[in-house]
Design a protein around this motif. Structure first.
Motif, mmCIF file in Angstrom:
data_model
loop_
_atom_site.group_PDB
_atom_site.id
_atom_site.type_symbol
_atom_site.label_atom_id
_atom_site.label_comp_id
_atom_site.label_asym_id
_atom_site.label_seq_id
_atom_site.Cartn_x
_atom_site.Cartn_y
_atom_site.Cartn_z
ATOM 1 N N VAL A 145 45.831 42.545 34.780
ATOM 2 C CA VAL A 145 44.542 43.158 35.158
ATOM 3 C C VAL A 145 43.403 42.253 34.673
ATOM 4 O O VAL A 145 42.467 41.947 35.426
ATOM 5 N N ALA A 146 43.494 41.775 33.434
ATOM 6 C CA ALA A 146 42.430 40.904 32.889
ATOM 7 C C ALA A 146 42.325 39.621 33.701
ATOM 8 O O ALA A 146 41.225 39.167 34.043
ATOM 9 N N ASP A 147 43.471 39.026 34.044
ATOM 10 C CA ASP A 147 43.463 37.788 34.841
ATOM 11 C C ASP A 147 42.860 38.043 36.228
ATOM 12 O O ASP A 147 42.139 37.205 36.770
ATOM 13 N N ALA A 151 39.475 36.388 37.720
ATOM 14 C CA ALA A 151 39.496 35.605 38.974
ATOM 15 C C ALA A 151 38.415 36.105 39.927
ATOM 16 O O ALA A 151 37.726 35.306 40.565
ATOM 17 N N VAL A 152 38.251 37.413 39.999
ATOM 18 C CA VAL A 152 37.214 37.970 40.887
ATOM 19 C C VAL A 152 35.832 37.535 40.390
ATOM 20 O O VAL A 152 34.965 37.158 41.187
ATOM 21 N N GLU A 153 35.661 37.546 39.063
ATOM 22 C CA GLU A 153 34.359 37.110 38.526
ATOM 23 C C GLU A 153 34.095 35.625 38.790
ATOM 24 O O GLU A 153 32.958 35.198 38.861
ATOM 25 N N ARG A 154 35.184 34.833 38.940
ATOM 26 C CA ARG A 154 35.034 33.403 39.273
ATOM 27 C C ARG A 154 34.826 33.198 40.770
ATOM 28 O O ARG A 154 34.716 32.078 41.237
ATOM 29 N N ARG A 184 36.612 44.535 45.860
ATOM 30 C CA ARG A 184 36.083 43.199 45.512
ATOM 31 C C ARG A 184 37.042 42.078 45.893
ATOM 32 O O ARG A 184 36.647 40.919 45.964
ATOM 33 N N ALA A 185 38.306 42.399 46.075
ATOM 34 C CA ALA A 185 39.282 41.356 46.430
ATOM 35 C C ALA A 185 40.437 41.960 47.223
ATOM 36 O O ALA A 185 40.805 43.120 47.007
ATOM 37 N N LEU A 186 40.983 41.153 48.141
ATOM 38 C CA LEU A 186 42.197 41.552 48.867
ATOM 39 C C LEU A 186 43.398 41.213 47.988
ATOM 40 O O LEU A 186 43.394 40.201 47.287
ATOM 41 N N GLU A 341 36.937 25.978 42.716
ATOM 42 C CA GLU A 341 37.474 27.335 42.627
ATOM 43 C C GLU A 341 37.969 27.786 44.007
ATOM 44 O O GLU A 341 38.823 27.121 44.573
ATOM 45 N N SER A 342 37.398 28.871 44.586
ATOM 46 C CA SER A 342 37.949 29.369 45.858
ATOM 47 C C SER A 342 37.523 28.505 47.049
ATOM 48 O O SER A 342 38.164 28.532 48.094
ATOM 49 N N GLU A 343 36.451 27.733 46.878
ATOM 50 C CA GLU A 343 35.956 26.951 48.016
ATOM 51 C C GLU A 343 36.525 25.526 48.006
ATOM 52 O O GLU A 343 36.410 24.814 47.018
#
Ligand SMILES: C[C@H](N)C(=O)N[C@@H](CCC(=O)O)C(=O)O
Ligand SMILES: [Mg+2]
Length: 365
Positions: A145-147, A151-154, A184-186, A341-343
């Motif tokens: 959950v923390a990870d 990741a969503v915050e990143r 917030r995330a899939l 990161e995601s991009e």
């Protein structure tokens, strides 16, 4: 531009956090780097990880395959004869897909350099910016959950949640992560073959009944259990994606014929490189089947090649799992693909655009 030599190196990059799946735990990327030299002074780069639990390939087998079977066929060959070169590589021996991939990637890199164009443009062109998910390793629920939240915050909007360890805990893992990041995330799940077909149906139906919407479930059952893949696909609403079950085009044709999965995960280390990845994308497109492009624990050499394929085949590659560089503590590659990161964005540098590989340890020929 003629091939004159093939050299090897070892690239080691520690991961930010141990990578844990139902199949293995790893803390450092340790990949073979292949450098294909030419009479013009150009060098093409390729990379292969030793993912023995999936491809059967080890560091020793990758080097041996290239040194004794692939490389001797390539010396003196023209880079302009790309189709001939890919046939020589693919026909050099059975299996050994990571070794073939590393050499093919280096050859395609040189092909782009020969025509002074980024690879994706030669493969058909496309929008040079794509978005990847990131993997959340299977672990204690609180850690996952923390990870996931981190990741969503990143900025990651898609999380690939590793499961496949213990069916009861897996269901609780997914419920807890979904509650923490909902909206917030899939969530994509990857069981890495860890469930039986009946367990997979039970887990997915339990999650679906709890109102949890999953983007997909990747490789729920054993690689060879196509009947099991089909059993799951027929019984759950969540789309099923084949990963370890499909390596090359022939397996993809069989999977589609059996309707054993809804989506296909293309990885260069399974296909033996770019030529078969393109073939699979075209076969899937003809059948209206979407694909993901994924990676093993790879850095920005072979992942860059996958990025070029993803950009050029975005008509059918609708999902991206190219998080290898994001999982690493640092990026040793100075090159034409920018991983932020995601991009992920591709520049117009020729081929793969690789200028420098920091920390490469030479392996003597
Ligand atoms: C790294 C990528 N997100 C991933 O999960 N790849 C594989 C596993 C690779 C490995 O074990 O090295 C996958 O199963 O999709
Ligand atoms: Mg997978």
């Amino acid at each position: 531009m003629k091939i004159t030599d093939v050299q090897f190196g070892m690239l080691r990059v520690p991961l930010k956090t141990p990578f844990k799946t139902a199949l293995r735990t790893v803390s450092t990327v340790e990949d073979i780097v292949v450098m294909v030299h030419t009479d013009s002074g150009h060098v093409g780069y390729g990379e292969a990880p030793a993912t023995a639990v999936i491809t059967g390939d080890t560091h020793g087998s990758i080097i041996d395959a290239i040194r004794h079977y692939i490389s001797p066929r390539l010396i003196g060959q023209e880079i302009a004869d790309l189709n001939h070169l890919t046939q020589l590589i693919q026909g050099a021996m059975e299996k050994n897909t990571s070794a073939k991939a590393a050499v093919e990637i280096a050859v395609y890199d040189l092909w782009g350099q020969l025509y002074n164009a980024p690879l994706y443009k030669l493969l058909g062109g496309g929008d040079p910016v794509i978005t990847t998910d990131i993997t959340i390793s299977v672990d204690y629920i609180d850690k996952m959950v923390a990870d996931s939240v981190s990741a969503v915050e990143r900025g990651f909007e898609s999380l690939k949640i590793k499961v496949g360890k213990d069916i009861g805990v897996d269901i609780e893992r997914v419920k807890a992560i979904y509650a923490a990041v909902e909206g917030r995330a899939l969530l994509r799940l990857d069981a890495n073959q860890g469930w039986t077909a009946k367990q997979a149906v039970y887990a997915l139906q339990t999650l679906e009944d709890a109102g949890i919407k999953l983007e997909l479930i990747e490789q729920p059952v054993k690689a060879r259990d196509l009947a099991g893949m089909r059993y799951v696909t027929e019984r759950v609403h969540t789309p099923v994606m084949a990963d370890e079950s499909v390596f090359g085009p022939m397996e993809v044709i069989e999977l589609i014929r059996l309707r054993a999965a809804d989506i296909i995960n293309i990885k260069l280390m399974k296909t033996g490189g770019i030529s078969n990845a393109i073939r699979i994308a075209d076969i899937a497109a003809m059948h209206g089947v979407e694909c993901m492009i994924g990676c093993m624990l790879e850095t920005g050499i072979s992942v860059a090649a996958a990025v070029h394929v993803a950009v050029a085949k975005s008509n059918v590659i609708t999902r991206i799992d190219l998080d290898g560089p994001s999982l690493c503590q640092f990026n040793p590659i100075d090159g034409g693909v920018i991983f932020n990161e995601s991009e992920i964005s591709v520049t117009d540098a020729p081929g793969l655009g690789i200028r420098e590989i920091r920390g490469l340890e030479r392996i003597e020929a």
